[in-house]
Design a protein around this motif. Structure first.
Motif, short mmCIF file in Angstrom:
data_model
loop_
_atom_site.label_atom_id
_atom_site.label_comp_id
_atom_site.label_asym_id
_atom_site.label_seq_id
_atom_site.Cartn_x
_atom_site.Cartn_y
_atom_site.Cartn_z
N ASN A 217 38.76 41.23 50.55
CA ASN A 217 38.22 40.10 51.32
C ASN A 217 38.39 40.43 52.80
O ASN A 217 39.38 40.07 53.43
N TYR A 218 37.41 41.14 53.34
CA TYR A 218 37.55 41.73 54.68
C TYR A 218 37.24 40.71 55.78
O TYR A 218 38.08 40.39 56.60
N LEU A 219 36.03 40.23 55.75
CA LEU A 219 35.63 39.19 56.72
C LEU A 219 35.28 37.90 56.00
O LEU A 219 34.56 37.05 56.52
N SER A 220 35.80 37.77 54.80
CA SER A 220 35.38 36.68 53.91
C SER A 220 35.80 35.31 54.44
O SER A 220 36.86 35.16 55.03
N ASP A 221 34.94 34.34 54.19
CA ASP A 221 35.21 32.94 54.50
C ASP A 221 35.68 32.30 53.20
O ASP A 221 34.93 32.22 52.23
N ILE A 222 36.92 31.84 53.18
CA ILE A 222 37.52 31.33 51.93
C ILE A 222 36.73 30.15 51.37
O ILE A 222 36.67 29.95 50.16
N SER A 223 36.07 29.40 52.24
CA SER A 223 35.31 28.22 51.75
C SER A 223 34.15 28.62 50.84
O SER A 223 33.61 27.79 50.12
N LEU A 224 33.77 29.91 50.87
CA LEU A 224 32.66 30.37 50.02
C LEU A 224 33.12 30.76 48.62
O LEU A 224 32.32 31.05 47.75
N PHE A 225 34.44 30.75 48.41
CA PHE A 225 34.97 31.10 47.08
C PHE A 225 35.03 29.87 46.20
O PHE A 225 35.07 28.73 46.69
N PRO A 226 35.03 30.06 44.86
CA PRO A 226 35.13 28.92 43.95
C PRO A 226 36.37 28.08 44.27
O PRO A 226 37.44 28.64 44.55
N PRO A 227 36.25 26.73 44.27
CA PRO A 227 37.36 25.85 44.65
C PRO A 227 38.66 26.13 43.90
O PRO A 227 39.74 26.06 44.47
N GLU A 228 38.54 26.51 42.62
CA GLU A 228 39.76 26.68 41.81
C GLU A 228 40.62 27.88 42.23
O GLU A 228 41.78 27.99 41.85
N ILE A 229 40.04 28.82 43.03
CA ILE A 229 40.86 29.96 43.45
C ILE A 229 41.20 29.94 44.94
O ILE A 229 41.94 30.80 45.43
N GLN A 230 40.65 28.97 45.67
CA GLN A 230 40.85 28.96 47.13
C GLN A 230 42.32 28.90 47.55
O GLN A 230 42.69 29.43 48.59
N GLU A 231 43.16 28.28 46.74
CA GLU A 231 44.59 28.18 47.07
C GLU A 231 45.28 29.55 47.04
O GLU A 231 46.21 29.79 47.80
N ARG A 232 44.82 30.42 46.15
CA ARG A 232 45.52 31.69 45.94
C ARG A 232 44.92 32.85 46.73
O ARG A 232 45.54 33.90 46.86
#
Length: 326
Positions: A217-232
């Motif tokens: 996850n280099y320049l990744s925006d966490i909000s674009l990830f599935p909600p269930e994994i955003q915490e981790r």
């Protein structure tokens, strides 16, 4: 793999390797085409998103940004790795799946690096989906001939995790931890996943090739990830933006670190450094191995990359599902 270069690739290579503006005339004479043809090729490359600046009376200049570019990666590789073959894609279902397809017909003993800007079917351990948004991550598979009859996928995965951790620390100046066996963490959040898969020869049954998949996850925006994994899940974005390092440059540094470790990984000599970065040593963990569930305090990681618990249990592989302070 043979690499046939057309005129567009030749122009792109010249621009990628130049530190100054190149005139249309110079490019035309180097490639053996007209200046009008050069102008058309450059225009087409610009339309594809390549960051080529045009300046009257000076010519063209390539300013590296996040657009994946094989020539920029190669330019930044250590000299002994200049002959590595690359395959770059805008989108793939999975770089590991592509590596498997190639491995079926691949006779070349040279390493092959497959990189995609996006994965539509990226996966991690146990076939779990690996989210791979476009233009922000590094999704890469390394296809290698195995060095010997003995292959220790666990040890190779630990070596790869250390190579990624070193690259992050040296180039982005941020501390990392490694969660055995295949996750690299920053601020206790997963920023890198690694998946090693062996390819066996159907006739002999021996493992003759290995694929190491690396997702960052280099320049990744966490909000674009599935909600269930955003915490981790974490991202290197903040550190990348501070250091202004392109994906191309980072990939080159990572490959340098990986191949330096790979040449001698079977010895396990790197394990002490790996242990210094361990997220688990001294903590109570729960590990799932197939149907079995094992709990205990992690005492050590041995020279073969295996997890050693205080009660003497030794684990080659498994998934750490819980980590608690003792």
């Amino acid at each position: 793999m043979a690499h046939f270069m057309n005129n567009t690739q030749k122009v792109l290579e010249l621009l990628s390797n130049s530190t100054n503006y190149l005139s249309g005339e110079k490019i035309a004479s180097e490639v053996g085409i007209s200046r009008t043809a050069v102008w058309k090729i450059v225009k087409n490359l610009q339309d594809l998103g390549y960051p080529i600046k045009s300046k009257m009376h000076s010519g063209y200049y390539y300013k590296d940004n996040n657009k994946l570019n094989e020539f920029i990666i190669k330019k930044n590789l250590p000299t002994d790795l200049k002959n590595i073959a690359f395959e770059l894609h805008d989108s793939l279902n999975s770089t590991n799946i592509r590596a498997k397809e190639i491995s079926a017909s691949q006779v070349d003993s040279q390493p092959l690096i497959i990189i995609s800007d996006q994965q539509t079917g990226g996966y991690g351990r146990y076939g779990r989906s690996f989210s791979s948004p476009k233009t922000t991550g590094i999704y890469m598979s390394i296809l290698l001939k195995t060095q010997s009859k003995e292959l220790n996928p666990g040890l190779l995965t630990t070596a790869t995790a250390l190579a990624v951790a070193r690259t992050i620390e040296k180039n982005l100046g941020v501390a990392t931890q490694i969660k055995w066996v295949n996750d690299v963490l920053v601020n206790q959040k997963k920023v890198v996943g690694i998946l090693t898969e062996a390819v066996s020869d159907i006739e002999s049954g021996s493992i003759n090739q290995v694929i190491i998949g690396i997702g960052i996850n280099y320049l990744s925006d966490i909000s674009l990830f599935p909600p269930e994994i955003q915490e981790r899940v974490g991202t290197l974005r903040e550190y990348v933006e501070q250091s202004h390092l392109s994906r191309n440059y980072f990939i080159a540094q990572l490959l340098g670190e990986f191949f330096a470790l790979y040449s001698d990984y079977q010895s396990g000599d790197f394990i002490d450094e790996y242990k210094e970065k361990s997220y688990l040593i001294g903590k109570k963990v729960t590990i799932i191995q197939g149907e079995q569930r094992v709990s205990g305090i992690v005492a050590d990681i041995d020279k073969k990359g295996r997890l050693v618990l205080q009660d003497g249990t030794i684990l080659y592989s498994g998934e750490v599902t819980k980590v608690r302070l003792v």
